[in-house]
Write a protein that holds these residues in place. Sequence first.
Motif, PDB file in Angstrom:
ATOM      1  N   HIS A   1     -12.729 -74.649  14.446  1.00  0.00           N
ATOM      2  CA  HIS A   1     -11.719 -74.499  13.389  1.00  0.00           C
ATOM      3  C   HIS A   1     -10.359 -74.194  14.001  1.00  0.00           C
ATOM      4  CE1 HIS A   1     -10.114 -73.550   9.424  1.00  0.00           C
ATOM      5  NE2 HIS A   1      -9.590 -72.453   9.938  1.00  0.00           N
ATOM      6  N   ALA A   2     -10.322 -73.280  14.976  1.00  0.00           N
ATOM      7  CA  ALA A   2      -9.051 -72.941  15.619  1.00  0.00           C
ATOM      8  C   ALA A   2      -8.471 -74.148  16.353  1.00  0.00           C
ATOM      9  CB  ALA A   2      -9.257 -71.774  16.582  1.00  0.00           C
ATOM     10  N   ALA A   3      -9.367 -74.991  16.893  1.00  0.00           N
ATOM     11  CA  ALA A   3      -8.901 -76.176  17.623  1.00  0.00           C
ATOM     12  C   ALA A   3      -8.143 -77.136  16.716  1.00  0.00           C
ATOM     13  CB  ALA A   3     -10.088 -76.882  18.269  1.00  0.00           C
ATOM     14  N   LYS A   4      -8.507 -77.170  15.430  1.00  0.00           N
ATOM     15  CA  LYS A   4      -7.794 -78.035  14.486  1.00  0.00           C
ATOM     16  C   LYS A   4      -6.331 -77.635  14.366  1.00  0.00           C
ATOM     17  CE  LYS A   4     -11.886 -78.756  11.554  1.00  0.00           C
ATOM     18  NZ  LYS A   4     -12.458 -78.513  10.209  1.00  0.00           N
ATOM     19  N   PHE A   5      -6.026 -76.387  14.710  1.00  0.00           N
ATOM     20  CA  PHE A   5      -4.656 -75.880  14.579  1.00  0.00           C
ATOM     21  C   PHE A   5      -3.990 -75.677  15.940  1.00  0.00           C
ATOM     22  CE2 PHE A   5      -6.955 -74.861  10.769  1.00  0.00           C
ATOM     23  CZ  PHE A   5      -6.056 -75.115   9.752  1.00  0.00           C
ATOM     24  N   GLY A   6      -4.581 -76.281  16.989  1.00  0.00           N
ATOM     25  CA  GLY A   6      -3.927 -76.287  18.289  1.00  0.00           C
ATOM     26  C   GLY A   6      -4.567 -75.470  19.387  1.00  0.00           C
ATOM     27  N   ALA A   7      -5.660 -74.751  19.114  1.00  0.00           N
ATOM     28  CA  ALA A   7      -6.290 -73.908  20.142  1.00  0.00           C
ATOM     29  C   ALA A   7      -6.968 -74.775  21.202  1.00  0.00           C
ATOM     30  CB  ALA A   7      -7.299 -72.960  19.516  1.00  0.00           C
ATOM     31  N   LYS A   8      -6.771 -74.415  22.468  1.00  0.00           N
ATOM     32  CA  LYS A   8      -7.468 -75.086  23.566  1.00  0.00           C
ATOM     33  C   LYS A   8      -8.810 -74.405  23.845  1.00  0.00           C
ATOM     34  CE  LYS A   8      -4.193 -78.077  24.707  1.00  0.00           C
ATOM     35  NZ  LYS A   8      -3.219 -77.800  23.644  1.00  0.00           N
ATOM     36  N   GLY A   9      -8.996 -73.228  23.305  1.00  0.00           N
ATOM     37  CA  GLY A   9     -10.226 -72.477  23.474  1.00  0.00           C
ATOM     38  C   GLY A   9     -10.120 -71.167  22.708  1.00  0.00           C
ATOM     39  N   LEU A  10     -11.246 -70.478  22.551  1.00  0.00           N
ATOM     40  CA  LEU A  10     -11.261 -69.238  21.793  1.00  0.00           C
ATOM     41  C   LEU A  10     -12.190 -68.250  22.491  1.00  0.00           C
ATOM     42  CD1 LEU A  10     -10.061 -68.151  19.060  1.00  0.00           C
ATOM     43  CD2 LEU A  10     -12.275 -68.709  18.045  1.00  0.00           C
ATOM     44  N   ALA A  11     -11.594 -67.265  23.149  1.00  0.00           N
ATOM     45  CA  ALA A  11     -12.406 -66.226  23.795  1.00  0.00           C
ATOM     46  C   ALA A  11     -12.892 -65.238  22.744  1.00  0.00           C
ATOM     47  CB  ALA A  11     -11.581 -65.512  24.861  1.00  0.00           C
ATOM     48  N   TRP A  12     -14.022 -64.554  23.056  1.00  0.00           N
ATOM     49  CA  TRP A  12     -14.587 -63.644  22.057  1.00  0.00           C
ATOM     50  C   TRP A  12     -15.306 -62.483  22.718  1.00  0.00           C
ATOM     51  CZ3 TRP A  12     -19.909 -63.197  22.386  1.00  0.00           C
ATOM     52  CH2 TRP A  12     -20.577 -64.228  23.071  1.00  0.00           C
ATOM     53  N   MET A  13     -15.536 -61.472  21.886  1.00  0.00           N
ATOM     54  CA  MET A  13     -16.222 -60.271  22.364  1.00  0.00           C
ATOM     55  C   MET A  13     -16.929 -59.634  21.163  1.00  0.00           C
ATOM     56  SD  MET A  13     -14.374 -56.929  24.041  1.00  0.00           S
ATOM     57  CE  MET A  13     -13.646 -57.929  25.335  1.00  0.00           C
ATOM     58  N   LYS A  14     -18.216 -59.309  21.323  1.00  0.00           N
ATOM     59  CA  LYS A  14     -18.956 -58.614  20.265  1.00  0.00           C
ATOM     60  C   LYS A  14     -19.216 -57.166  20.699  1.00  0.00           C
ATOM     61  CE  LYS A  14     -22.374 -61.701  19.556  1.00  0.00           C
ATOM     62  NZ  LYS A  14     -23.492 -62.369  18.820  1.00  0.00           N
TER      63      LYS A  14
END
Length: 595
Positions: free
Chosen positions: A344-357
């Motif tokens: 979803h973020a890529a649709k708005f220009g993100a090249k990647g999405l880091a995460w942490m739980k």
Amino acid sequence: MRTHFCGLINEALVGQTVTLCGWADVARNLGGLCFIDLRDHEGIVQIVAEPDENTAGNAGVVAAAAHVGYEDCLRVTGVVRRRQSVNDKIRTGQVEIVATRIELLNKAQPLPFHAHENPGEDIRLRYRYLDLRTPDMQRKMRTRTKLVAALRRYLDERDFQDIETPILTKATPEGARDFLVPARMHPGEFYALPQSPQLFKQILMMAGFDRYYQIARCFRDEALRADRQLEFTQLDMEFAWVTERDVQDTVEDMIRAVFRDVMGVELAASFPRMTYEEAMRRFGSDKPDLRNPMELTDVAGLVKSCEFKVFTDWANHEDGRVVALRAPGGGVFSRKQIDDYAAHAAKFGAKGLAWMKIEDAARGREGLNSPIAKFLDDATLAAIVQATGATTGDAIFFGAATYKSASDFMGALRLKLGRDLGLVADAWAPLWVTDFPMFEWDEEEGRYVALHHPFTAPAVDSIEDLRANARTAVSRGYDMVLNGNEIGGGSIRIHNSQMQSAVFELLGIGAEEAEGKFGFLLDALKYGAPPHGGIAFGIDRIAALMAGTESIRDVIAFPKTTTAQCLMTGAPSPVPEAQLAEVHVQVRPKVSSKE
């Protein structure tokens, strides 16, 4: 032809004879006893055709009712009586009409879809006249009618003048593409359909009309989506001798009054105000939805020296941003769900999405589940958790890119997470966004472009200040936002010809082009133009919000599809050569994408 509307029959009419006209919404033949739900724009009422030995000709009524089909056009005369079985789901559920006469005005052929079905949008738009008959579309369109009436009533009572401006006008070099109209009497020349009445309403202020409004049709040749159409309607307003606050206070009161009149909704007594810079920093959007409590947290200062190169590159970039977003309860997300959020973020220009739980906040690093944790030391991890306010059971998403790009895709992610997590309040949350940048730099064209339009006044006192600080200059522009939708945008205008020429120059519009396109405006500004400003509200967007629909197509009678077509009429369509010759136009052959 009728004495009453179907949806307005009530207990006060019991015993009276009425005549109704409408469509057969439902027809049921129970073997001699027939029921018809008759529908018009006001609603539905039940018609009963029943055998009665004492009523002459009643057999003919039952026979007529037995042959009624779906969407047949009828005229019914009968006597109002109380229903034995009340239907609380409809307004007329306390009564029914015992038919004494049923006339078939027009037999309906088998329909391509039923009103009780949910056909695809293409079918709905192809047979729009049937779609518009449905109670839901009737409700939405009536909401729009009430909105426009309330706006006019408010403005007429306050001495605004409703003045029409031209539809055939001059092409402009800014904004979206113009729709062009060939001028038959001037071979090789064209009119343009207005993208807005902007220049005409400014000139009306210079002409001494003081307060203007218009329910204006506007046209922009641009890509369509849920909140965009090629042709749309806006409430256009302009005021002379005003500051920003003068305009804002008046239209804020207007919007409160309209929501009260149309929906019985009381909006906030005073709308909050937020600068563009604050909106982008906290929400990643210049039209933030304040019903969603999630906010972005800048963490560039915490990761400038970490071992994760994506973070360090953007944290140390002059125009970079590293931002975190806490997702309350997001610790339960599966890897597939996280990948879906990244897509979803890529649709708005993100090249990647880091995460942490955050599986156990008390255990520090050991309580974290994240593919990037190994690149961050314990102090940095603890600082990020503290800065975002994350706790056990939460997730944190990270974005790193240019400031604008990171804001855009993390702002879009915030909206989706807020909906998915059920965090968006059921409320109305209006606000003002102010102090927009005067210009944006266009890398492809190598020049500045106006963030609003080139007639917006800068918040500086001198042309020298504007030229020296063009990249950081702030405008006197303002937007009204409601539930994440920009419903109105305006500004104080430039009322000095030298300042207007300087802005054109900064936008790459040379003196010759400015004279050719805007000479009439520059001339008008020389003859005592008063300080003035205004705003335009999107009628379609406000109506959609009031009607509870996400698409403005649902509150426009005959909208275009996302491919810019009218499926009902077949527009656009080819034009005969003879007609083209009259307006001195020759159509070039289509060029394939390969060519």
